[in-house]
Structure formats: structure tokens, C-alpha cells
Motif scaffolding. Structure first.
Motif, mmCIF file in Angstrom:
data_model
loop_
_atom_site.group_PDB
_atom_site.id
_atom_site.type_symbol
_atom_site.label_atom_id
_atom_site.label_comp_id
_atom_site.label_asym_id
_atom_site.label_seq_id
_atom_site.Cartn_x
_atom_site.Cartn_y
_atom_site.Cartn_z
ATOM 1 N N LYS A 181 0.854 -1.187 0.000
ATOM 2 C CA LYS A 181 0.000 0.000 0.000
ATOM 3 C C LYS A 181 0.890 1.239 0.000
ATOM 4 O O LYS A 181 1.735 1.397 0.874
ATOM 5 C CB LYS A 181 -0.906 -0.010 1.227
ATOM 6 C CG LYS A 181 -1.826 1.182 1.336
ATOM 7 C CD LYS A 181 -2.719 1.055 2.553
ATOM 8 C CE LYS A 181 -3.607 2.244 2.750
ATOM 9 N NZ LYS A 181 -4.632 2.425 1.749
ATOM 10 N N VAL A 182 0.715 2.109 -0.973
ATOM 11 C CA VAL A 182 1.465 3.364 -1.032
ATOM 12 C C VAL A 182 0.756 4.371 -0.131
ATOM 13 O O VAL A 182 -0.440 4.626 -0.285
ATOM 14 C CB VAL A 182 1.569 3.902 -2.473
ATOM 15 C CG1 VAL A 182 2.303 5.227 -2.496
ATOM 16 C CG2 VAL A 182 2.277 2.882 -3.369
ATOM 17 N N LEU A 183 1.493 4.913 0.831
ATOM 18 C CA LEU A 183 0.937 5.858 1.797
ATOM 19 C C LEU A 183 1.392 7.282 1.532
ATOM 20 O O LEU A 183 2.486 7.506 1.018
ATOM 21 C CB LEU A 183 1.357 5.488 3.220
ATOM 22 C CG LEU A 183 0.905 4.155 3.789
ATOM 23 C CD1 LEU A 183 1.474 3.974 5.195
ATOM 24 C CD2 LEU A 183 -0.607 4.061 3.812
ATOM 25 N N GLU A 184 0.557 8.205 1.932
ATOM 26 C CA GLU A 184 0.912 9.621 2.045
ATOM 27 C C GLU A 184 1.088 9.882 3.536
ATOM 28 O O GLU A 184 0.544 9.145 4.373
ATOM 29 C CB GLU A 184 -0.204 10.507 1.492
ATOM 30 C CG GLU A 184 -0.526 10.280 0.031
ATOM 31 C CD GLU A 184 0.570 10.787 -0.897
ATOM 32 O OE1 GLU A 184 1.290 11.735 -0.507
ATOM 33 O OE2 GLU A 184 0.703 10.232 -1.998
ATOM 34 N N TRP A 185 1.794 10.939 3.910
ATOM 35 C CA TRP A 185 2.030 11.216 5.325
ATOM 36 C C TRP A 185 0.727 11.437 6.085
ATOM 37 O O TRP A 185 0.603 11.045 7.237
ATOM 38 C CB TRP A 185 2.992 12.399 5.486
ATOM 39 C CG TRP A 185 4.387 11.947 5.227
ATOM 40 C CD1 TRP A 185 5.068 12.042 4.054
ATOM 41 C CD2 TRP A 185 5.240 11.261 6.132
ATOM 42 N NE1 TRP A 185 6.305 11.454 4.182
ATOM 43 C CE2 TRP A 185 6.438 10.977 5.450
ATOM 44 C CE3 TRP A 185 5.114 10.864 7.451
ATOM 45 C CZ2 TRP A 185 7.504 10.321 6.049
ATOM 46 C CZ3 TRP A 185 6.177 10.212 8.054
ATOM 47 C CH2 TRP A 185 7.358 9.939 7.353
ATOM 48 N N ASP B 202 -1.910 9.867 5.758
ATOM 49 C CA ASP B 202 -2.499 8.555 6.068
ATOM 50 C C ASP B 202 -2.060 8.036 7.434
ATOM 51 O O ASP B 202 -2.699 7.141 7.994
ATOM 52 C CB ASP B 202 -2.122 7.518 5.003
ATOM 53 C CG ASP B 202 -2.665 7.862 3.629
ATOM 54 O OD1 ASP B 202 -3.725 8.526 3.545
ATOM 55 O OD2 ASP B 202 -2.028 7.464 2.627
ATOM 56 N N LEU B 203 -0.966 8.579 7.979
ATOM 57 C CA LEU B 203 -0.453 8.151 9.282
ATOM 58 C C LEU B 203 -1.135 8.872 10.440
ATOM 59 O O LEU B 203 -0.872 8.575 11.607
ATOM 60 C CB LEU B 203 1.060 8.380 9.361
ATOM 61 C CG LEU B 203 1.907 7.652 8.313
ATOM 62 C CD1 LEU B 203 3.374 8.007 8.487
ATOM 63 C CD2 LEU B 203 1.700 6.158 8.368
ATOM 64 N N ILE B 204 -1.992 9.830 10.106
ATOM 65 C CA ILE B 204 -2.706 10.611 11.119
ATOM 66 C C ILE B 204 -4.152 10.123 11.172
ATOM 67 O O ILE B 204 -4.824 10.089 10.140
ATOM 68 C CB ILE B 204 -2.682 12.116 10.769
ATOM 69 C CG1 ILE B 204 -1.244 12.617 10.617
ATOM 70 C CG2 ILE B 204 -3.425 12.924 11.824
ATOM 71 C CD1 ILE B 204 -1.148 14.022 10.040
#
Length: 166
Positions: A23-27, A29-31
Motif C-alpha cells: 500500500k502506497v501511503l501519504e504522510w 495517512d499516518l494521522i
């Protein structure tokens, strides 16, 4: 009969590869969603070093953000910048992955959910640590505490390479 077993083995392998999709995440997405809707306030004593009195040591206060538990144990790919922690003159084997250049060094550290502690035994070549990189591996939603700050996530990396927009 041997061909049948070979075919079954190949199908099982392909099935594992498909189920282990990265899964490619954006920053962001960690919030967690509730924190995205109500951002954390900056630390109250956050003074940029350029404006600080050199005679007074800067004592950054890091904001602890919640993590996204659903990401725990997922194979992910995330682009960011490297803050080296361990390695030698050729490779960096442990580092922090952060969303912007200079985070944790020249400015107050980002919230914990915007820092990923990365263990990459193969090592990232020293000549690319100053540029953006892609890191792929298993993400763990477990806080990694260090002396002066913490990372909200940790990752056992299987691949790290220079950033490209493709």
C-alpha cells in the motif's frame, strides 16, 4: 502428476504475491481522521533556532499524535527524508523517515505520528541520504522512544531507493 503439483505451487505463490500487495501511503495517512479534522497545536515553546538566544539551550517539546492502528503489520511504501541514526561510512542501517527535509534537526520535531523509525539491515547508501527516498516494508503502529524524541511508527524495511514521482 508432477506438472499438476508444479502448477499448484505456482498458483499458491502468485496468490501470496497478490495478497501481499504493498500500500502506497501519504504522510496524512499516518494521522487518524479525528486528528486531521482537529490538528494538534504546535509545542508552546517552539522557537525556531534562528530566533533563539544562543545562551539559552533550546528545549523542544514534541507533540504526541495518535497512530492509525489499522496500518499495524501492513506492507507499505512511503516517501520521505532520512535522519540517519546508525550505520557506517558507506551505509545507513537505522534512520528516521520524516515528511520534510530537516525535520528533527533544525526545527521542532514533527508529531510522533509523522516520524517512522526504520530498521534497514541492507543499508541505504550514504550518497542518497540527503535526498528524498522511497522506503518499503512492514509498518508497525508502535511508538519507538529515543532520548530526545519519539517516533509513532516503526518499520522493518525491505527496500529503500531514491525518490521518483513514478
Amino acid at each position: 502428476m508432477k506438472m499438476r503439483y508444479l502448477l499448484l505451487a505456482v498458483l499458491a505463490l502468485v496468490s501470496q504475491m497478490v495478497s501481499a500487495e504493498v500500500k502506497v501511503l501519504e504522510w496524512e495517512d499516518l494521522i487518524p481522521a479525528e486528528e486531521r479534522d482537529n490538528p494538534l497545536p504546535p509545542p508552546s515553546n517552539a522557537i525556531h533556532p534562528m530566533f533563539a538566544d544562543e545562551s539559552v539551550p533550546i528545549d523542544w517539546v514534541q507533540t504526541y499524535g495518535k497512530v492509525v492502528e489499522a496500518l499495524n503489520g501492513k506492507e507499505v511504501r512511503l516517501a520521505g527524508f532520512v535522519v540517519p541514526l546508525e550505520g557506517d561510512e558507506n551505509r545507513v542501517t537505522e534512520f528516521l523517515l520524516v515528511p520534510y527535509y530537516g525535520a528533527c534537526i533544525h526545527v521542532p520535531p514533527p508529531p510522533t505520528n509523522q516520524i517512522v523509525y526504520v530498521n534497514y539491515p541492507e543499508g541505504l547508501p550514504q550518497d542518497i541520504v540527503w535526498d528524498a527516498v522511497w522506503v518499503t516494508g512492514t509498518l508497525n503502529a508502535v511508538t519507538y522512544d529515543m532520548e530526545t524524541f519519539a517516533a509513532g511508527y516503526s518499520m522493518k524495511a525491505t527496500l529503500a531507493n531514491p525518490y521518483d514521482e513514478g
